[in-house]
Design a protein around this motif. Sequence first.
Motif, PDB file in Angstrom:
ATOM      1  N   TRP A   1      36.725  39.692  36.947  1.00 58.42           N
ATOM      2  CA  TRP A   1      38.089  40.174  36.822  1.00 58.42           C
ATOM      3  C   TRP A   1      39.034  39.124  36.245  1.00 58.42           C
ATOM      4  O   TRP A   1      39.915  39.426  35.455  1.00 58.42           O
ATOM      5  CB  TRP A   1      38.604  40.628  38.191  1.00 58.42           C
ATOM      6  N   PHE A   2      38.875  37.863  36.667  1.00 57.07           N
ATOM      7  CA  PHE A   2      39.871  36.870  36.253  1.00 57.07           C
ATOM      8  C   PHE A   2      39.717  36.485  34.786  1.00 57.07           C
ATOM      9  O   PHE A   2      40.604  35.862  34.201  1.00 57.07           O
ATOM     10  CB  PHE A   2      39.827  35.628  37.161  1.00 57.07           C
ATOM     11  N   LEU A   3      38.611  36.873  34.157  1.00 59.26           N
ATOM     12  CA  LEU A   3      38.433  36.670  32.727  1.00 59.26           C
ATOM     13  C   LEU A   3      38.699  37.935  31.921  1.00 59.26           C
ATOM     14  O   LEU A   3      39.060  37.851  30.748  1.00 59.26           O
ATOM     15  CB  LEU A   3      37.006  36.197  32.434  1.00 59.26           C
ATOM     16  N   LEU A   4      38.511  39.104  32.530  1.00 52.08           N
ATOM     17  CA  LEU A   4      38.492  40.347  31.769  1.00 52.08           C
ATOM     18  C   LEU A   4      39.624  41.307  32.080  1.00 52.08           C
ATOM     19  O   LEU A   4      39.904  42.188  31.277  1.00 52.08           O
ATOM     20  CB  LEU A   4      37.165  41.074  32.010  1.00 52.08           C
ATOM     21  N   ALA A   5      40.277  41.162  33.208  1.00 52.12           N
ATOM     22  CA  ALA A   5      41.262  42.151  33.631  1.00 52.12           C
ATOM     23  C   ALA A   5      42.437  42.226  32.664  1.00 52.12           C
ATOM     24  O   ALA A   5      42.833  41.232  32.048  1.00 52.12           O
ATOM     25  CB  ALA A   5      41.782  41.817  35.025  1.00 52.12           C
ATOM     26  N   ASP A   6      42.986  43.426  32.552  1.00 53.33           N
ATOM     27  CA  ASP A   6      44.179  43.616  31.731  1.00 53.33           C
ATOM     28  C   ASP A   6      45.327  42.799  32.302  1.00 53.33           C
ATOM     29  O   ASP A   6      46.087  42.169  31.559  1.00 53.33           O
ATOM     30  CB  ASP A   6      44.540  45.099  31.707  1.00 53.33           C
ATOM     31  N   ARG A   7      45.433  42.799  33.618  1.00 52.70           N
ATOM     32  CA  ARG A   7      46.434  41.978  34.287  1.00 52.70           C
ATOM     33  C   ARG A   7      45.850  41.461  35.586  1.00 52.70           C
ATOM     34  O   ARG A   7      45.280  42.218  36.369  1.00 52.70           O
ATOM     35  CB  ARG A   7      47.719  42.762  34.556  1.00 52.70           C
ATOM     36  N   VAL A   8      45.980  40.163  35.826  1.00 49.88           N
ATOM     37  CA  VAL A   8      45.461  39.534  37.030  1.00 49.88           C
ATOM     38  C   VAL A   8      46.532  39.577  38.106  1.00 49.88           C
ATOM     39  O   VAL A   8      47.674  39.165  37.875  1.00 49.88           O
ATOM     40  CB  VAL A   8      45.051  38.076  36.767  1.00 49.88           C
ATOM     41  N   SER A   9      46.178  40.074  39.284  1.00 53.81           N
ATOM     42  CA  SER A   9      47.081  40.064  40.429  1.00 53.81           C
ATOM     43  C   SER A   9      46.370  39.420  41.606  1.00 53.81           C
ATOM     44  O   SER A   9      45.266  39.827  41.965  1.00 53.81           O
ATOM     45  CB  SER A   9      47.510  41.487  40.798  1.00 53.81           C
TER      46      SER A   9
END
Length: 216
Positions: free
Chosen positions: A116-124
């Motif tokens: 997620w931290f490389l690919l997500a549209d937005r990191v939360s």
Amino acid sequence: MTSNPIRWAAALLLCVAFTLPATADRATFDDDARAAIARAESYLNGLTTLQARFVQLDPSGEAATGSLKVKRPGRMRFEYDPPTPILLVSPGSELIHYDRDLKTATRLDWEDTPAWFLLADRVSLAADGPYRIVDVHRAPGLLVLTVVDSDAPDEGRIAVNFADRLGTLGLTGWVAVDALGQPTRVTLFNVAANGPIDDQAFVFNEPVGALERQEP
């Protein structure tokens, strides 16, 4: 390589090396820690592309090298140098694990992995989000955030490492540990952020003898 390359490669993008209690949340951190989390969120969300070389140490201490390319959201190419035959590539909607020796490919849902931290549209990294901070470690020139999956905090953690120099963050790697405590360490070097990357880098066009979907 371990005997199960899919699980081994997935562990690369999973869990972390620090045996910390999975009970902390953002509200328990002091102002400095919360500010560090906000800076990390801002840095990650400011990445459009990332390119790097990497060195990986598996739980046995065996080293492998390769190259990483990311184009957010969703696109990634994590390619090992020979003789390691593994390629991980995401064209945008799924993560494909490919073994060049066996010519077999497995489809994975990247949204269900700690990529997620490389690919997500937005990191939360909010306390009520899908990924929860359980530790913030700061030292001169270094910031490490330890994160768990909010729905499965006992299944693994990821410690994301940042260089912190002159108030500027830069991703330097991560440390992964599975539920059995086996660590995988990835260090990035020659990192280049927000430069052009041809979309062809994320096209999966390897010869495939078998293609299947990995069940969660």
